[in-house]
Design an enzyme around this catalytic site. Structure first.
Site, mmCIF file in Angstrom:
data_model
loop_
_atom_site.group_PDB
_atom_site.id
_atom_site.type_symbol
_atom_site.label_atom_id
_atom_site.label_comp_id
_atom_site.label_asym_id
_atom_site.label_seq_id
_atom_site.Cartn_x
_atom_site.Cartn_y
_atom_site.Cartn_z
ATOM 1 N N GLU A 1 0.859 -1.197 0.000
ATOM 2 C CA GLU A 1 0.000 0.000 0.000
ATOM 3 C C GLU A 1 0.891 1.242 0.000
ATOM 4 O O GLU A 1 1.787 1.372 0.825
ATOM 5 C CB GLU A 1 -0.921 -0.013 1.230
ATOM 6 C CG GLU A 1 -1.756 1.249 1.414
ATOM 7 C CD GLU A 1 -2.572 1.643 0.188
ATOM 8 O OE1 GLU A 1 -3.385 0.830 -0.282
ATOM 9 O OE2 GLU A 1 -2.364 2.775 -0.323
ATOM 10 N N GLY B 1 -6.965 0.759 3.313
ATOM 11 C CA GLY B 1 -8.411 0.795 3.094
ATOM 12 C C GLY B 1 -8.795 1.539 1.837
ATOM 13 O O GLY B 1 -9.937 1.449 1.376
ATOM 14 N N GLY B 2 -7.866 2.318 1.276
ATOM 15 C CA GLY B 2 -8.100 2.970 -0.015
ATOM 16 C C GLY B 2 -9.204 4.015 -0.006
ATOM 17 O O GLY B 2 -9.499 4.643 1.028
ATOM 18 N N THR B 3 -9.836 4.184 -1.149
ATOM 19 C CA THR B 3 -10.790 5.275 -1.380
ATOM 20 C C THR B 3 -11.993 5.199 -0.450
ATOM 21 O O THR B 3 -12.345 6.187 0.210
ATOM 22 C CB THR B 3 -11.291 5.226 -2.843
ATOM 23 O OG1 THR B 3 -10.166 5.154 -3.704
ATOM 24 C CG2 THR B 3 -12.125 6.444 -3.175
ATOM 25 N N CYS B 4 -12.655 4.055 -0.408
ATOM 26 C CA CYS B 4 -13.916 3.946 0.335
ATOM 27 C C CYS B 4 -13.715 4.357 1.788
ATOM 28 O O CYS B 4 -14.477 5.145 2.338
ATOM 29 C CB CYS B 4 -14.442 2.511 0.253
ATOM 30 S SG CYS B 4 -15.946 2.271 1.195
ATOM 31 N N HIS C 1 -45.472 -4.433 8.859
ATOM 32 C CA HIS C 1 -46.105 -3.115 8.873
ATOM 33 C C HIS C 1 -45.605 -2.330 10.085
ATOM 34 O O HIS C 1 -45.492 -2.901 11.160
ATOM 35 C CB HIS C 1 -47.620 -3.272 8.954
ATOM 36 C CG HIS C 1 -48.321 -1.957 9.138
ATOM 37 N ND1 HIS C 1 -48.489 -1.073 8.092
ATOM 38 C CD2 HIS C 1 -48.839 -1.372 10.249
ATOM 39 C CE1 HIS C 1 -49.103 0.004 8.552
ATOM 40 N NE2 HIS C 1 -49.335 -0.150 9.850
HETATM 41 C C1 LIG Z 1 -16.647 10.661 -2.797
HETATM 42 C C2 LIG Z 1 -16.883 9.211 -3.084
HETATM 43 C C3 LIG Z 1 -17.963 8.570 -2.516
HETATM 44 C C4 LIG Z 1 -18.193 7.223 -2.771
HETATM 45 N N1 LIG Z 1 -19.276 6.627 -2.213
HETATM 46 C C5 LIG Z 1 -19.513 5.309 -2.460
HETATM 47 C C6 LIG Z 1 -20.623 4.668 -1.872
HETATM 48 O O1 LIG Z 1 -21.392 5.258 -1.108
HETATM 49 N N2 LIG Z 1 -20.812 3.348 -2.139
HETATM 50 C C7 LIG Z 1 -19.969 2.649 -2.964
HETATM 51 O O2 LIG Z 1 -20.184 1.458 -3.179
HETATM 52 N N3 LIG Z 1 -18.914 3.257 -3.548
HETATM 53 C C8 LIG Z 1 -18.663 4.566 -3.315
HETATM 54 N N4 LIG Z 1 -17.581 5.166 -3.872
HETATM 55 C C9 LIG Z 1 -16.705 4.367 -4.740
HETATM 56 C C10 LIG Z 1 -15.750 3.497 -3.904
HETATM 57 O O3 LIG Z 1 -15.064 4.292 -2.974
HETATM 58 C C11 LIG Z 1 -14.769 2.787 -4.817
HETATM 59 O O4 LIG Z 1 -15.486 2.128 -5.836
HETATM 60 C C12 LIG Z 1 -13.982 1.748 -4.046
HETATM 61 O O5 LIG Z 1 -13.253 2.330 -2.995
HETATM 62 C C13 LIG Z 1 -13.016 1.053 -5.030
HETATM 63 O O6 LIG Z 1 -12.141 0.297 -4.327
HETATM 64 P P1 LIG Z 1 -10.912 -0.401 -5.017
HETATM 65 O O7 LIG Z 1 -10.834 -1.701 -4.315
HETATM 66 O O8 LIG Z 1 -11.014 -0.437 -6.479
HETATM 67 O O9 LIG Z 1 -9.633 0.518 -4.716
HETATM 68 P P2 LIG Z 1 -9.367 1.749 -3.787
HETATM 69 O O10 LIG Z 1 -10.250 1.762 -2.615
HETATM 70 O O11 LIG Z 1 -9.303 2.966 -4.602
HETATM 71 O O12 LIG Z 1 -7.907 1.415 -3.229
HETATM 72 C C14 LIG Z 1 -6.778 1.326 -4.037
HETATM 73 C C15 LIG Z 1 -5.553 1.398 -3.142
HETATM 74 O O13 LIG Z 1 -4.398 1.115 -3.935
HETATM 75 C C16 LIG Z 1 -3.343 1.958 -3.535
HETATM 76 N N5 LIG Z 1 -2.409 2.055 -4.647
HETATM 77 C C17 LIG Z 1 -2.613 2.602 -5.861
HETATM 78 N N6 LIG Z 1 -1.521 2.454 -6.636
HETATM 79 C C18 LIG Z 1 -0.599 1.808 -5.896
HETATM 80 C C19 LIG Z 1 0.720 1.380 -6.141
HETATM 81 N N7 LIG Z 1 1.311 1.559 -7.327
HETATM 82 N N8 LIG Z 1 1.401 0.773 -5.144
HETATM 83 C C20 LIG Z 1 0.808 0.542 -3.941
HETATM 84 N N9 LIG Z 1 -0.450 0.928 -3.653
HETATM 85 C C21 LIG Z 1 -1.151 1.545 -4.624
HETATM 86 C C22 LIG Z 1 -4.044 3.267 -3.204
HETATM 87 O O14 LIG Z 1 -3.262 4.049 -2.350
HETATM 88 C C23 LIG Z 1 -5.331 2.778 -2.550
HETATM 89 O O15 LIG Z 1 -5.170 2.680 -1.160
HETATM 90 C C24 LIG Z 1 -17.308 6.510 -3.615
HETATM 91 C C25 LIG Z 1 -16.203 7.130 -4.178
HETATM 92 C C26 LIG Z 1 -15.984 8.474 -3.913
HETATM 93 C C27 LIG Z 1 -14.777 9.132 -4.526
#
Ligand SMILES: Cc1cc2nc3c(=O)[nH]c(=O)nc-3n(C[C@H](O)[C@H](O)[C@H](O)COP(=O)(O)OP(=O)(O)OC[C@H]3O[C@@H](n4cnc5c(N)ncnc54)[C@H](O)[C@@H]3O)c2cc1C
Length: 458
Positions: free
Chosen positions: A33, A38-41, A440
């Site tokens: 990482e 935990g990334g985006t979510c 209900h």
């Molecule tokens: C504002 C917002 C609100 C959202 N709300 C919702 C919601 O309510 N419900 C829903 O289902 N979805 C929602 N989403 C979408 C959801 O967050 C994403 O679809 C989900 O997080 C995708 O996860 P992922 O597993 O693809 O990767 P991500 O969660 O994006 O994680 C990828 C990880 O890889 C790491 N990484 C990237 N490149 C490298 C590298 N070269 N080397 C090492 N690490 C790396 C990053 O740092 C990141 O931690 C929302 C998105 C946003 C932006």
């Protein structure tokens, strides 16, 4: 060179569970990482935004206190520092949970750093080279920054930098009228900002049916959000201590002047700095990794999961990718991406729960269909709660009686939609719902009533 049975790049919604699965099977796995666990979510997407939506909802209901029979002395004023602190605590808990889980998993080596392929079975990170016969890419995506005129001359937010905001923007102009823009728009309006949403297309959430887009627009406008549609040729410039968003709209003045701008105009995959060329992994024109129905790339031994494969853009699609890959690997269960049914929610209030096909997809498919639509104002639970905006719409196949798609824009819509979704997965006819006894008072109890009103789809 360190050898592992598997390498996982990214700790989004698929990687950590897959790492735990490998580890539980007694295999060695390295998970890498580069930023936050935990990334985006967890850090800048679903969890923090839904926590903020909850604060905004509480403020909104408090302002409506008189309707429910109570008074609040003075105005409801939102303290953004405390709102952010609450959001940070909720999001931080999940972030810490993912990290501790991975660090505490036997057979799992956690590495912090940026991973880059060196070949089809080696990955470089920091000063190390790791090798494995199986490599899983779960690198997610980030907010895209379109090359619009003036973009480099003005400060702007995206979904990540918005997470640091602990003050109330006086007038937030949001460029982009889709899911992310709409959620931030309503939330900041409820916090107390003036909000304008500028959308290039002819309607909000352009992928939805027109009646859904229209109802969403009415909900947001009723709260005082300004909506500018058909905004062509958007450009940005500094103006009066704030930012002018220049639009060529069919209606309204050409400039929207705000104090702050949020860009919510789509996402791009994190694939340009991964060394994919060294591994020979193919991407499409937009940078999404091309995968087959079981998420393998064109290179044997490399898979791509989550947002970076362009087959989904949600937490649940990424987690489902993990399930597909893991079941194929460990359970000889040949699950496929094409088996899943489209489902998601838009978290404005009231929320929109969606599953299956839209009206236009049904029309395009050419099949005979039936449709029923029912206003939330006639659902007694909604009425009791004083939350009667929106409607329920269900489409079924006229021959098989299976549900084709549904939109529930209304209180509880994000939950109620699962009643329909599960019946779709069961490939059962809608009549099963008609014969079930429901609780209900709930929104779900109206589904049989609505289904009794099915009419030919035009
Ligand atoms: C504002 C917002 C609100 C959202 N709300 C919702 C919601 O309510 N419900 C829903 O289902 N979805 C929602 N989403 C979408 C959801 O967050 C994403 O679809 C989900 O997080 C995708 O996860 P992922 O597993 O693809 O990767 P991500 O969660 O994006 O994680 C990828 C990880 O890889 C790491 N990484 C990237 N490149 C490298 C590298 N070269 N080397 C090492 N690490 C790396 C990053 O740092 C990141 O931690 C929302 C998105 C946003 C932006």
């Amino acid at each position: 060179m360190k050898r592992f049975d598997a390498i996982i790049i990214g700790t989004g919604q698929a990687g950590p569970s897959l790492a735990a699965r490998f580890a539980a099977a007694g295999q060695t796995v390295a998970i890498i990482e580069r930023h936050k666990f935990g990334g985006t979510c967890v850090n800048t997407g679903c969890i923090p935004t839904k926590t903020l939506v909850a604060s905004a909802y509480a403020a909104h209901v408090a302002r409506r206190g008189a309707e429910y029979g109570f008074d609040i002395n003075g105005d409801v004023r939102v303290d953004m520092k405390r709102v952010k602190a609450r959001k940070d605590a909720v999001s931080g808990r999940s972030n810490k949970g993912v990290e501790e889980w991975l660090q505490g998993t036997k057979n799992c080596t956690v590495i912090q750093g940026h991973a880059r392929f060196q070949s089809s079975n080696t990955v470089a990170v920091n000063d190390e080279v790791l090798q494995a016969d199986k490599i899983y890419i779960n690198v997610g995506g980030r907010a895209s920054v379109p090359e619009m005129p003036g973009i480099h001359d003005v400060p702007f937010f995206n979904n990540s930098s918005m997470m640091e905001v602990d003050f109330l923007p006086e007038h937030l102009v949001i460029v982009g009228g889709s899911y992310i823009g709409l959620e931030f728009g309503q939330m900041y309006r409820r916090f107390g900002s003036e909000v304008t949403i500028v959308e290039m297309g002819p309607r909000l959430s352009g992928r939805e049916d027109e009646d859904v887009s229209q109802a969403v627009r009415e909900i947001l406008e009723a709260e005082g959000i300004q909506i500018r549609l058909n905004a062509k040729c958007i450009s940005l410039a500094k103006r009066d201590g704030g930012v002018a968003v220049h639009t060529e709209c069919e209606e309204g003045p050409p400039d929207v002047i705000g104090t702050h701008v949020l860009l919510a105009v789509g996402r791009i995959p994190n694939t340009s700095d991964l060394g994919l060329d060294k591994a020979g992994v193919a991407t499409d024109q937009r940078g999404y990794i091309i995968v087959d129905d079981q998420l393998q790339t064109n290179v044997p031994g490399i898979w791509a999961l989550g947002d970076c494969n362009g087959r989904g853009a949600f937490t649940h699609t990424s987690y489902n990718d993990y399930e597909i890959v893991a079941d194929n690997l460990f359970n000889a269960d040949h699950r496929r991406v094409s088996d899943r049914i489209q489902a998601y929610a838009l978290y404005i209030d009231p929320p929109l729960g969606r599953c299956g096909m839209t009206d236009s997809e049904i029309r395009k498919s050419g099949r005979a269909a039936l449709v029923a639509k029912y206003p939330m104002s006639r659902v007694s639970r909604a009425f009791e709660k004083g939350e009667t905006q929106g409607f329920i719409k269900i489409c079924v196949d006229a021959e098989t009686k299976q549900i084709l798609g549904a939109a529930i824009l209304g209180v509880g819509g994000d939950e109620v939609i699962h009643v329909l979704l599960d019946v779709m997965y069961a490939k059962a006819p809608y009549t099963v719902i008609e014969r079930a006894m429901h609780i209900h008072p709930t929104v779900s109890e109206y589904l049989p009533t609505i289904l009794s009103k099915l009419e030919p789809f035009v």
